[in-house]
Design a protein around this motif. Structure first.
Motif, PDB file in Angstrom:
ATOM      1  N   PHE A 165     -40.524  -1.829 -50.784  1.00 33.67           N
ATOM      2  CA  PHE A 165     -39.891  -1.650 -49.406  1.00 33.67           C
ATOM      3  C   PHE A 165     -40.229  -0.264 -48.650  1.00 33.67           C
ATOM      4  N   LEU A 166     -40.190   0.891 -49.564  1.00 37.20           N
ATOM      5  CA  LEU A 166     -40.324   2.195 -49.126  1.00 37.20           C
ATOM      6  C   LEU A 166     -41.686   2.128 -48.807  1.00 37.20           C
ATOM      7  N   ASP A 225     -40.014   2.861 -38.429  1.00 41.39           N
ATOM      8  CA  ASP A 225     -39.726   1.975 -39.876  1.00 41.39           C
ATOM      9  C   ASP A 225     -39.736   2.873 -41.077  1.00 41.39           C
ATOM     10  N   LEU A 226     -40.629   3.693 -41.372  1.00 38.01           N
ATOM     11  CA  LEU A 226     -40.478   4.576 -42.361  1.00 38.01           C
ATOM     12  C   LEU A 226     -39.270   5.418 -42.639  1.00 38.01           C
ATOM     13  N   VAL A 227     -38.879   6.033 -41.502  1.00 41.15           N
ATOM     14  CA  VAL A 227     -37.732   7.032 -41.388  1.00 41.15           C
ATOM     15  C   VAL A 227     -36.611   6.386 -41.475  1.00 41.15           C
ATOM     16  N   VAL A 228     -36.360   5.260 -40.934  1.00 42.16           N
ATOM     17  CA  VAL A 228     -34.989   4.335 -41.012  1.00 42.16           C
ATOM     18  C   VAL A 228     -34.858   3.647 -42.566  1.00 42.16           C
ATOM     19  N   LEU A 243     -32.175   4.428 -45.394  1.00 45.60           N
ATOM     20  CA  LEU A 243     -31.266   3.455 -46.090  1.00 45.60           C
ATOM     21  C   LEU A 243     -31.479   3.641 -47.491  1.00 45.60           C
ATOM     22  N   PHE A 244     -32.633   3.683 -47.879  1.00 45.89           N
ATOM     23  CA  PHE A 244     -33.109   3.533 -49.350  1.00 45.89           C
ATOM     24  C   PHE A 244     -32.164   4.757 -50.052  1.00 45.89           C
ATOM     25  N   TYR A 245     -32.215   6.114 -49.538  1.00 46.35           N
ATOM     26  CA  TYR A 245     -30.871   6.984 -50.304  1.00 46.35           C
ATOM     27  C   TYR A 245     -29.589   6.557 -49.934  1.00 46.35           C
ATOM     28  N   GLY A 287     -32.343  -4.863 -38.686  1.00 46.52           N
ATOM     29  CA  GLY A 287     -31.508  -4.680 -37.587  1.00 46.52           C
ATOM     30  C   GLY A 287     -31.280  -3.512 -36.804  1.00 46.52           C
ATOM     31  N   VAL A 288     -31.784  -2.338 -37.445  1.00 47.40           N
ATOM     32  CA  VAL A 288     -31.742  -1.258 -36.804  1.00 47.40           C
ATOM     33  C   VAL A 288     -32.950  -1.022 -35.931  1.00 47.40           C
ATOM     34  N   VAL A 289     -34.212  -1.618 -36.431  1.00 45.30           N
ATOM     35  CA  VAL A 289     -35.429  -1.282 -35.836  1.00 45.30           C
ATOM     36  C   VAL A 289     -35.888  -2.631 -34.715  1.00 45.30           C
ATOM     37  N   SER A 290     -34.969  -3.118 -34.559  1.00 49.82           N
ATOM     38  CA  SER A 290     -35.122  -4.434 -33.593  1.00 49.82           C
ATOM     39  C   SER A 290     -35.080  -3.760 -32.191  1.00 49.82           C
ATOM     40  N   GLU A 291     -35.582  -4.594 -31.206  1.00 46.45           N
ATOM     41  CA  GLU A 291     -35.545  -4.144 -29.819  1.00 46.45           C
ATOM     42  C   GLU A 291     -34.154  -3.825 -29.579  1.00 46.45           C
ATOM     43  N   LYS A 292     -33.125  -4.635 -30.022  1.00 43.97           N
ATOM     44  CA  LYS A 292     -31.688  -4.300 -29.630  1.00 43.97           C
ATOM     45  C   LYS A 292     -31.130  -2.976 -30.358  1.00 43.97           C
TER      46      LYS A 292
END
Lengths: 224, 224
Positions: free
Chosen positions: B41-42, A48-51, A55-57, A73-78
């Motif tokens: 968010f972060l 959660d943090l790394v993704v 995105l933040f940057y 979207g990215v950290v979902s199961e899919k």
């Protein structure tokens, strides 16, 4: 013991503690040795943090709401399943015989959890920087063109932005028909921009039909 | 400009970039300058990780499920509000006049979000280690006796563990009555251990009534 070298090569990280790697790959159905559930707990938060941070940057102008949608979207199961598949993670898992027969190595939940556990293990052994490096590599591979749409899978927001840019107006949705008995209703909706119809779709809920309309309209507007 | 020295002293962290601190303290209702939403968010993800990791090490025997419950208690709006109050964060916030009149400085959501933003700002400026240090200090202050119950606020699980230890049996719940019209039903339940009633409570849902029963029984068993 299976050879993990190709997995380690794929993530460009070599574990000092091979037992830790082994634990990250052990599904709870495999009753020998500690399973990967606690590592998954840790990895989930690390990812959660790394993704979120990437995105933040990468999207300095995005609102908190849109950052959250992309992260979701990215950290979902899919999303994690895609990352897991990109390193062929299913191949290395320890799972029970019955999970094996049940296509366990391809199950989204098992793959996604194992990916979280693997990143949790890297974090535990060597900290945030290595997880950041690995996730960057995998995201580049799986999402070569990173924009709001490809990350968030949220067509309603995307088509709204395109429509606003092209027509200075947001789309509206109208219910055309409702059919079927109460327990399996179907809804048909259309999407209009400035009164002109851009899409028509059916869904099991109004929201579902709207997302489908949005996807159709998105593809059309994208071409313009 | 307000003097932030006492806030910085309370978290034992002194910002190099005072503009960043200012942003972390700016609620979106305050229309001057960038608000704290992206930092929130972060910070949200940073806190999930830091709190999760502290629990991971502090409860080496806890299952992933119980770790998740404890984390959910601490990283909730209510949990962050407690941490925010412990450093008197409401006092320093920039909010609109109308939020001011609306008791905005004491609102759980505003306080909780500002706390996340503040930790997001520390992370951005100096990384995970400083957030870890600050959160440790605040958790010690707010939760001096850290155990599953005080962290998770989950009485059902706690009473189950006490009951198992004392009676080698888990509690059962029974619905006694249901009253009121459909839109505001009330449920009355009892909690039994080995057939003996330990609690009786009403709630707006069965789950709610069960949690209340569990809390009553927990207090009784804890005394034994």
């Amino acid at each position: 013991m299976t050879d993990f070298k190709s997995l380690e090569k794929d993530i460009d990280y070599y574990f000092n503690d091979k037992q830790l790697l082994l634990q990250a790959l052990t599904h709870k159905s495999h009753k020998i040795g500690p399973d990967n559930e606690r590592l998954e707990f840790l990895g989930d938060a690390v990812l959660d943090l790394v993704v979120g941070e990437l995105l933040f940057y990468e999207f300095p102008q995005s609102t908190e709401g849109n950052l959250s949608k992309m992260r979701a979207g990215v950290v979902s199961e899919k999303g994690f399943m895609k990352l897991a598949q990109s390193i062929n993670l299913g191949h290395y898992l320890y799972i029970s015989q019955s999970e094996e027969q049940n296509q366990g190595r391809n199950k989204p939940s098992i793959l996604s959890n194992a990916f979280e556990a693997l990143m949790g293990a890297v974090y535990l052994e060597s900290g945030l920087e290595d997880v950041r490096r690995i996730v960057k590599i995998l995201l580049e591979k799986v999402y070569p063109n990173r924009d709001f749409q490809s990350l968030s899978l949220d067509y309603k927001t995307s088509v709204q932005e395109l429509s606003q840019a092209q027509f200075f107006e947001i789309p509206t949705y109208e219910l055309v028909s409702e059919s079927g008995p109460d327990h399996c209703k179907e809804f048909e909706m259309i999407l209009l921009i400035r009164g002109k119809q851009y899409a028509r779709a059916r869904g099991k809920s109004k929201k579902d039909a709207q997302q489908k309309c949005a996807q159709i309209a998105y593809e059309k507007l994208k071409k313009d």
